[in-house]
Scaffold this active site. Structure first.
Site, PDB file in Angstrom:
ATOM      1  N   ILE A 261      40.505  39.959  40.761  1.00 34.18           N
ATOM      2  CA  ILE A 261      41.171  41.171  40.282  1.00 34.18           C
ATOM      3  C   ILE A 261      40.140  42.159  39.736  1.00 34.18           C
ATOM      4  CG2 ILE A 261      42.838  42.086  38.610  1.00 34.18           C
ATOM      5  CD1 ILE A 261      43.983  39.138  38.538  1.00 34.18           C
ATOM      6  N   CYS A 262      40.318  43.433  40.080  1.00 31.75           N
ATOM      7  CA  CYS A 262      39.505  44.500  39.501  1.00 31.75           C
ATOM      8  C   CYS A 262      40.370  45.260  38.499  1.00 31.75           C
ATOM      9  CB  CYS A 262      38.998  45.442  40.596  1.00 31.75           C
ATOM     10  SG  CYS A 262      37.961  46.778  39.976  1.00 31.75           S
ATOM     11  N   LEU A 263      40.184  44.972  37.213  1.00 27.82           N
ATOM     12  CA  LEU A 263      40.955  45.616  36.151  1.00 27.82           C
ATOM     13  C   LEU A 263      40.076  45.707  34.911  1.00 27.82           C
ATOM     14  CD1 LEU A 263      43.723  46.740  35.214  1.00 27.82           C
ATOM     15  CD2 LEU A 263      44.309  44.417  34.512  1.00 27.82           C
TER      16      LEU A 263
END
Length: 217
Positions: free
Chosen positions: A87-89
């Site tokens: 995940i890119c967060l």
């Protein structure tokens, strides 16, 4: 507050709020480092009616360092790897704060499904699909939700295995066009995915030639 006590209080807070439709459970009662969380796909999106499972690893330094989260459920989204679930967060990286809880992190993932950030992608192929053809992207994301987040994957596709072209939003007509020239379907899909091509205009000879050159290598 100790890490163990904080995690237990967070889990109780989740149980005390059933209307949020969020779950948080230990994978094993003997290991407080490893949890599984879940939430429902946001309404009005291609993820609606899906249940998304997230793997959570809590570091020793929690809550001063963020948990490691990745999707167990396959999801078609610019900010989630379609292969690994990474995940890119920002809140799971440099924007983490000790005031953020595991529950609020899961809510942030739910919000991410509703509001993708294609210009800061985890999966570049999916991000390009989102930017170039939103309608086709939504159709593909909804298919993944039905297949992987809705329970009965076979029933979601009328009992048949999903076609690989459909799984990646690639035009069946485009695949058939190259198949008619003698190329193998799996190779066609591999090349089209690598080039980020989902469909083609009949008069786009430059792109057609580029695909054929790749297929011939």
């Amino acid at each position: 507050m100790s890490r163990a006590k904080r995690i237990m209080k967070e889990m109780q807070a989740v149980k005390d709020d059933p209307e949020a439709h969020i779950t948080l459970e230990f994978v094993s009662e003997s290991d407080i480092h490893h949890l599984k969380g879940s939430f429902l796909g946001p309404p009005g999106t291609p993820y609606e009616n899906g249940t998304f499972i997230v793997d959570i690893e809590v570091p020793m330094e929690y809550p001063f360092k963020p948990p490691k989260m990745k999707f167990d459920t396959k999801v078609y989204h610019p900010n989630v790897s379609s292969v690994t679930g990474a995940i890119c967060l920002d809140i799971l990286k440099n924007a983490w704060s000790p005031v953020i809880t595991l529950k609020s992190a899961l809510i942030s993932l739910q919000a991410l499904l509703q509001s993708p950030e294609p210009n800061d992608p985890q999966d570049a192929e999916v991000a390009q699909h989102y930017l170039k053809d939103r309608e086709s992207f939504n159709k593909t994301a909804a298919l993944w939700t039905q297949l992987y987040a809705g329970g009965d994957a076979a029933a979601a596709n009328n009992g048949a295995d999903p076609d690989e072209a459909d799984l990646y939003g690639i035009s069946q007509e485009l695949v058939q066009e190259f198949e008619s020239q003698g190329f193998q379907k799996d190779r066609i899909i591999e090349v089209l995915r690598r080039l980020g091509i989902k469909s083609l205009s009949p008069d786009d000879n430059d792109t057609v030639n580029r695909v054929i050159e790749e297929l011939l290598e």
